[in-house]
Write a protein that holds these residues in place. Structure first.
Motif, PDB file in Angstrom:
ATOM      1  N   LEU A 173       0.831  -1.201   0.000  1.00 50.28           N
ATOM      2  CA  LEU A 173       0.000   0.000   0.000  1.00 50.28           C
ATOM      3  C   LEU A 173       0.866   1.252   0.000  1.00 50.28           C
ATOM      4  O   LEU A 173       1.757   1.409   0.837  1.00 50.28           O
ATOM      5  CB  LEU A 173      -0.901   0.002   1.238  1.00 50.28           C
ATOM      6  N   SER A 174       0.589   2.180  -0.926  1.00 51.81           N
ATOM      7  CA  SER A 174       1.322   3.451  -0.976  1.00 51.81           C
ATOM      8  C   SER A 174       0.599   4.423  -1.897  1.00 51.81           C
ATOM      9  O   SER A 174      -0.212   4.023  -2.737  1.00 51.81           O
ATOM     10  CB  SER A 174       2.756   3.235  -1.478  1.00 51.81           C
ATOM     11  N   SER A 175       0.908   5.697  -1.731  1.00 56.45           N
ATOM     12  CA  SER A 175       0.454   6.710  -2.692  1.00 56.45           C
ATOM     13  C   SER A 175       1.561   7.052  -3.681  1.00 56.45           C
ATOM     14  O   SER A 175       1.368   7.899  -4.552  1.00 56.45           O
ATOM     15  CB  SER A 175       0.035   7.992  -1.951  1.00 56.45           C
ATOM     16  N   ASP A 176       2.710   6.392  -3.552  1.00 56.42           N
ATOM     17  CA  ASP A 176       3.906   6.805  -4.301  1.00 56.42           C
ATOM     18  C   ASP A 176       4.346   5.810  -5.359  1.00 56.42           C
ATOM     19  O   ASP A 176       5.547   5.674  -5.640  1.00 56.42           O
ATOM     20  CB  ASP A 176       5.058   7.065  -3.325  1.00 56.42           C
ATOM     21  N   TRP A 177       3.401   5.119  -5.987  1.00 54.06           N
ATOM     22  CA  TRP A 177       3.765   4.230  -7.093  1.00 54.06           C
ATOM     23  C   TRP A 177       3.879   5.069  -8.367  1.00 54.06           C
ATOM     24  O   TRP A 177       3.085   4.962  -9.294  1.00 54.06           O
ATOM     25  CB  TRP A 177       2.723   3.121  -7.255  1.00 54.06           C
ATOM     26  N   ALA A 219      10.489   6.188  -3.412  1.00 58.67           N
ATOM     27  CA  ALA A 219      10.022   4.871  -2.965  1.00 58.67           C
ATOM     28  C   ALA A 219       9.827   3.932  -4.140  1.00 58.67           C
ATOM     29  O   ALA A 219      10.207   2.752  -4.094  1.00 58.67           O
ATOM     30  CB  ALA A 219       8.731   5.015  -2.174  1.00 58.67           C
ATOM     31  N   ALA A 220       9.230   4.449  -5.209  1.00 62.86           N
ATOM     32  CA  ALA A 220       9.025   3.619  -6.404  1.00 62.86           C
ATOM     33  C   ALA A 220      10.346   3.351  -7.114  1.00 62.86           C
ATOM     34  O   ALA A 220      10.533   2.276  -7.701  1.00 62.86           O
ATOM     35  CB  ALA A 220       8.039   4.300  -7.351  1.00 62.86           C
ATOM     36  N   HIS A 221      11.267   4.310  -7.077  1.00 69.80           N
ATOM     37  CA  HIS A 221      12.582   4.084  -7.690  1.00 69.80           C
ATOM     38  C   HIS A 221      13.252   2.861  -7.068  1.00 69.80           C
ATOM     39  O   HIS A 221      13.886   2.067  -7.770  1.00 69.80           O
ATOM     40  CB  HIS A 221      13.497   5.301  -7.484  1.00 69.80           C
ATOM     41  N   LEU A 222      13.108   2.712  -5.756  1.00 71.28           N
ATOM     42  CA  LEU A 222      13.732   1.590  -5.066  1.00 71.28           C
ATOM     43  C   LEU A 222      12.965   0.291  -5.261  1.00 71.28           C
ATOM     44  O   LEU A 222      13.554  -0.778  -5.439  1.00 71.28           O
ATOM     45  CB  LEU A 222      13.842   1.892  -3.566  1.00 71.28           C
ATOM     46  N   ALA A 223      11.616   0.376  -5.211  1.00 71.77           N
ATOM     47  CA  ALA A 223      10.796  -0.835  -5.118  1.00 71.77           C
ATOM     48  C   ALA A 223      10.248  -1.340  -6.438  1.00 71.77           C
ATOM     49  O   ALA A 223       9.692  -2.443  -6.479  1.00 71.77           O
ATOM     50  CB  ALA A 223       9.634  -0.583  -4.153  1.00 71.77           C
ATOM     51  N   GLN A 252       4.511   3.561   3.206  1.00 77.33           N
ATOM     52  CA  GLN A 252       4.173   4.977   3.267  1.00 77.33           C
ATOM     53  C   GLN A 252       4.428   5.557   4.647  1.00 77.33           C
ATOM     54  O   GLN A 252       5.028   6.617   4.781  1.00 77.33           O
ATOM     55  CB  GLN A 252       2.696   5.171   2.914  1.00 77.33           C
ATOM     56  N   GLY A 253       3.957   4.871   5.671  1.00 77.47           N
ATOM     57  CA  GLY A 253       4.113   5.407   7.014  1.00 77.47           C
ATOM     58  C   GLY A 253       3.368   6.718   7.157  1.00 77.47           C
ATOM     59  O   GLY A 253       2.188   6.817   6.838  1.00 77.47           O
ATOM     60  N   ALA A 254       4.058   7.742   7.654  1.00 82.65           N
ATOM     61  CA  ALA A 254       3.449   9.053   7.845  1.00 82.65           C
ATOM     62  C   ALA A 254       3.969  10.048   6.815  1.00 82.65           C
ATOM     63  O   ALA A 254       3.968  11.249   7.047  1.00 82.65           O
ATOM     64  CB  ALA A 254       3.750   9.563   9.253  1.00 82.65           C
ATOM     65  N   MET A 255       4.407   9.559   5.673  1.00 84.64           N
ATOM     66  CA  MET A 255       5.046  10.411   4.676  1.00 84.64           C
ATOM     67  C   MET A 255       4.061  10.798   3.576  1.00 84.64           C
ATOM     68  O   MET A 255       3.145  10.039   3.229  1.00 84.64           O
ATOM     69  CB  MET A 255       6.227   9.677   4.050  1.00 84.64           C
ATOM     70  N   GLY A 256       4.285  11.977   3.008  1.00 87.50           N
ATOM     71  CA  GLY A 256       3.555  12.402   1.818  1.00 87.50           C
ATOM     72  C   GLY A 256       2.056  12.350   1.995  1.00 87.50           C
ATOM     73  O   GLY A 256       1.490  12.846   2.968  1.00 87.50           O
ATOM     74  N   ALA A 257       1.381  11.712   1.039  1.00 88.20           N
ATOM     75  CA  ALA A 257      -0.079  11.630   1.035  1.00 88.20           C
ATOM     76  C   ALA A 257      -0.564  10.365   1.726  1.00 88.20           C
ATOM     77  O   ALA A 257      -1.493   9.702   1.277  1.00 88.20           O
ATOM     78  CB  ALA A 257      -0.592  11.689  -0.404  1.00 88.20           C
ATOM     79  N   SER A 303      -2.912   1.346  -4.709  1.00 96.76           N
ATOM     80  CA  SER A 303      -2.457   2.716  -4.914  1.00 96.76           C
ATOM     81  C   SER A 303      -3.472   3.696  -4.355  1.00 96.76           C
ATOM     82  O   SER A 303      -4.654   3.647  -4.698  1.00 96.76           O
ATOM     83  CB  SER A 303      -2.248   2.995  -6.404  1.00 96.76           C
ATOM     84  N   ILE A 304      -3.025   4.590  -3.483  1.00100.80           N
ATOM     85  CA  ILE A 304      -3.891   5.654  -2.967  1.00100.80           C
ATOM     86  C   ILE A 304      -3.413   7.020  -3.474  1.00100.80           C
ATOM     87  O   ILE A 304      -3.740   8.054  -2.902  1.00100.80           O
ATOM     88  CB  ILE A 304      -3.935   5.632  -1.432  1.00100.80           C
ATOM     89  N   GLY A 305      -2.633   6.989  -4.553  1.00100.07           N
ATOM     90  CA  GLY A 305      -2.129   8.231  -5.137  1.00100.07           C
ATOM     91  C   GLY A 305      -2.485   8.327  -6.609  1.00100.07           C
ATOM     92  O   GLY A 305      -3.069   7.411  -7.196  1.00100.07           O
TER      93      GLY A 305
END
Length: 743
Positions: A379-383, A388-392, A457-462, A410-412
């Motif tokens: 789960l992330s908004s950064d795909w 984060a996506a560069h790494l994963a 995601q944690g508490a980062m970004g969106a 995806s929540i982004g």
């Protein structure tokens, strides 16, 4: 009867307003009775005092009104009007306990007083007692079906419980009685937004503006809605326009500064936030955001001036109280890991409270049986084109399809980048939850049958932690993006390694730890580097002098590390320091260099490049990448190493300060991990003065890159799959999450 006007949560965020208002231009349908209508007019001295107190109360001069009410109440302790007005005054001053006592005393005299039930109910809710608060609010409505404020409060409680249908029914019934009440339309917009009915929310807030063009709240909400949809510049324009006519300029400046901050226009943000703090005293939220903005601008004096506010707020978190420092900001501050966990935990508790009433109705079911194929959700908004996506982006295609099914949630917004495409193609399933409300998103994850949900995601970004707080999966794991403990009950495990969390730091983490055999961070072994490589001249770098690279965000550059860099330049004649940024940050850094006796011309500032592959290629031009000590390089250090540039670090004693160290240890380059500023400086100087040593070191980096586990994406995935299996076995045995160490 005199009824308090409800302010409530008009805009997003934890900004502070008075808990109760005596009068607000009648915009909430409040009836304010003149003292001459009160029963106490038969006592002339009391009536005169009451007239004065009410005038002060109306003007918001509560501290002056309160003692007058108190003195009058001593003479007439059982007078209903005095009990109500004095109680309302102390409630507005924030003394909820005293205000509640006044309202209880009034209800003993007038058990059916709807306004007293409303005020007491709201006070109880605000002190964390929603159940008795709800009973009094319902009593207010029973005794006065036209009590709009009680309906609004009950709708707020229903929204907090996730009962959006009941909340909508309450607001609709209120609008039938007061169709031109702007508070109702504004809160209806909030309800629609919670339901992801964004067009309806837009219409509701625009209706609010039509009714009362001076209100700031609907403009703030529209601006935040635009930002959520990726139209942050539209949001900035809305708030800028609102400043010309709307009320609450301090709040508007604060919200404008926040959007400018997220748009990375830190100079404009500093102007707006400074205006906000100048208009409202003790405006903590704006002061904290301003401190963070000063940090990004490398305005260390400005940051130091605000650090007492920051430290006082962190102390609140340590005491278990509400804290307005963002977890991300805490990662960039010179505080302990335990303090960082306390800050994150304070925010987590707010989300947990919000989820409590909803979880019982969600009806989620989980499996706890042994199975041949686990279903892993990410789960992330950064795909997208994001670190984060560069790494994963490369990990999904390496999962063993016979043993693992992967679903990416995806929540982004989708930016159509190659990173988004690779993730979609690599995963078994890609589910877009961006338009879903939190409960619907959690239901979609649960219905997909996810066994282990990975929070990237944690508490980062969106981030949308409310989704995870609802527990859509039986096991939930924190990974990669948030560099520390979230302090959240909904996260069972955190993926780490031996360098990131040494044994002596174990107590600072609330999650069970999964210790990977090598680096905790997944890296992409297919990251592109643009060809042909650029020349140093293309980036205004000297051809025949050492280039130290420190392309970091301004929030990572402290006064201390910059002074160290200046000492390095002083000892390596001709060397340059390659930084990023412009405007005020550039000016501040150049001024600081001059203060150290270094010609500012020796600072070279890199501009933005549109393609990550071009950025990777230019990193290869540097001789040495210099890490930062509080919030170090993680994805940027990987980029430098992949491009062939050595990285020098002095790891700190917190998770966020150890990223480069774990990368270098995995590569076997431990001599680039120093234990002090002096050792860091000495190593950088030796390499700067010896071109042969620099060439030999680049050869070592290239050799290690090809042979070490750091860039073995497939091997990393095999290791994490072993972790997933161990986690699931523990779950199936009915045991609590516990630390796992992979060999």
């Amino acid at each position: 009867a005199i009824s308090p006007a409800r302010l409530g949560r008009w805009g997003e965020g934890p900004h502070k307003r008075p808990l109760f208002l005596f009068h607000r231009r009648g915009c909430h349908g409040i009836i304010v009775r003149h003292p001459s209508h009160c029963k106490i007019e038969s006592d002339p001295p009391v009536a005169a005092d009451l007239t004065k107190a009410i005038a002060l109360h109306r003007e918001g001069r509560l501290k002056q009104a309160a003692p007058i009410y108190k003195a009058a109440l001593k003479r007439r302790p059982r007078d209903p009007e005095l009990l109500y007005l004095s109680g309302l005054c102390v409630l507005e001053l924030g003394d909820l306990s005293a205000g509640a006592r006044h309202m209880r005393a009034l209800l003993k005299i007038q058990p059916k007083n709807a306004d007293a039930h409303h005020a007491l109910g709201k006070a109880l809710v605000m002190t964390g007692k929603p159940a008795p608060g709800r009973r009094h609010l319902e009593a207010a409505l029973d005794n006065d079906p036209d009590h709009i404020d009680a309906r609004i409060e009950l709708a707020e409680l229903a929204m907090n419980d996730g009962d959006l249908n009941h909340a909508e029914a309450l607001l609709d019934a209120a609008l039938e009685r007061q169709p031109a009440n702007p508070a109702l339309w504004n809160n209806l917009g909030r309800l629609y937004r919670a339901q992801s009915r964004l067009e309806d929310a837009n219409r509701a807030w625009r209706r609010t503006m039509e009714i009362d063009p001076s209100l700031a709240a609907p403009r703030v909400n529209l601006a935040l809605l635009a930002a959520r949809e990726g139209r942050i510049n539209d949001g900035i324009a809305l708030l800028t326009e609102a400043l010309a006519s709307a009320d609450e300029p301090a709040e508007l400046h604060a919200q404008l500064g926040a959007l400018q901050f997220f748009a990375q226009d830190y100079e404009a943000a500093a102007v707006s936030l400074t205006a906000a703090t100048g208009l409202r005293s003790d405006f903590r939220r704006a002061e904290l955001r301003l401190a963070q903005t000063r940090q990004f601008l490398c305005d260390w004096d400005g940051l130091d001036a605000l650090m007492p506010v920051v430290r006082a707020e962190i102390a609140r978190a340590v005491r278990g109280e509400r804290c307005e420092v963002s977890p991300f900001f805490s990662l960039c501050l010179p505080i302990s890991e335990a303090e960082r966990t306390a800050v994150a935990g304070a925010l987590a508790r707010e989300h947990e409270r919000a989820a409590t009433g909803i979880m019982s109705r969600a009806g989620f079911h989980y499996e706890n049986k042994t199975k041949d194929r686990l279903h892993i959700g990410y789960l992330s908004s950064d795909w997208r084109d994001h670190p984060a996506a560069h790494l994963a982006c490369g990990l999904f295609r390496h999962h063993d399809r016979a043993r693992i099914e992967t679903s990416v949630f995806s929540i982004g917004l989708d930016d159509g980048s190659e990173y988004s495409r690779r993730i979609r193609e690599g995963a078994d399933n890609f589910i877009d939850l961006h338009a879903f409300d939190d409960l619907s998103a959690a239901k979609a994850i649960n219905q997909a049958g996810i066994d282990i949900l990975i929070d990237v995601q944690g508490a980062m970004g969106a981030a949308r932690p409310d989704i995870l707080a609802l527990r859509p999966a039986p096991i939930q794991v924190s990974f990669l993006t948030y560099l520390g403990s979230m302090g959240a009950a909904w996260l069972d495990y955190l993926i780490v390694d031996r360098v990131m969390v040494p044994p002596e730091a174990r107590a600072d983490y609330t999650e069970a730890l999964v210790t990977m055999p090598h680096c905790y961070q997944v890296n992409d072994d297919e990251a592109r580097i643009a060809t042909p490589p650029p020349s140093r001249a293309d980036h205004c770098l000297p051809e025949d002098a050492p280039v130290y690279c420190a392309i970091h965000g301004g929030n990572k550059i402290t006064r201390e590390i910059f002074a160290c860099w200046m000492r390095i330049l002083a000892r390596v004649p001709g060397a340059v320091l390659w930084l990023s940024g412009g405007g005020a940050r550039r000016d501040n850094l150049c001024s600081a260099a001059a203060g150290h006796g270094i010609d500012p011309a020796r600072l070279i500032f890199a501009g933005r490049v549109p393609d990550k592959a071009d950025h990777m290629a230019r990193l290869g031009l540097a001789d040495l990448f210099l890490d930062t000590p509080i919030y170090g390089a993680h994805s940027s250090a990987v980029d430098a190493l992949w491009a062939g540039t050595p990285v020098l670090t002095r790891p700190g004693n917190v998770f966020s300060a150890r990223g480069a160290a774990t990368l270098l240890a995995t590569l076997g380059l431990n001599d680039l991990i120093t234990d002090s500023y002096d050792a860091y400086e000495a190593r950088a100087v030796v390499l700067g003065q010896d071109s042969g040593a620099r060439a030999a070191l680049r050869t070592r980096v290239a050799t290690a890159r090809a042979s070490s586990p750091l860039f073995d994406t497939a091997g990393w995935v095999r290791d994490v799959e072993r972790a997933y299996q161990r986690i699931w076995e523990i779950h199936c045995r009915g045991e609590k999450p516990c630390d796992i160490v992979l060999d």
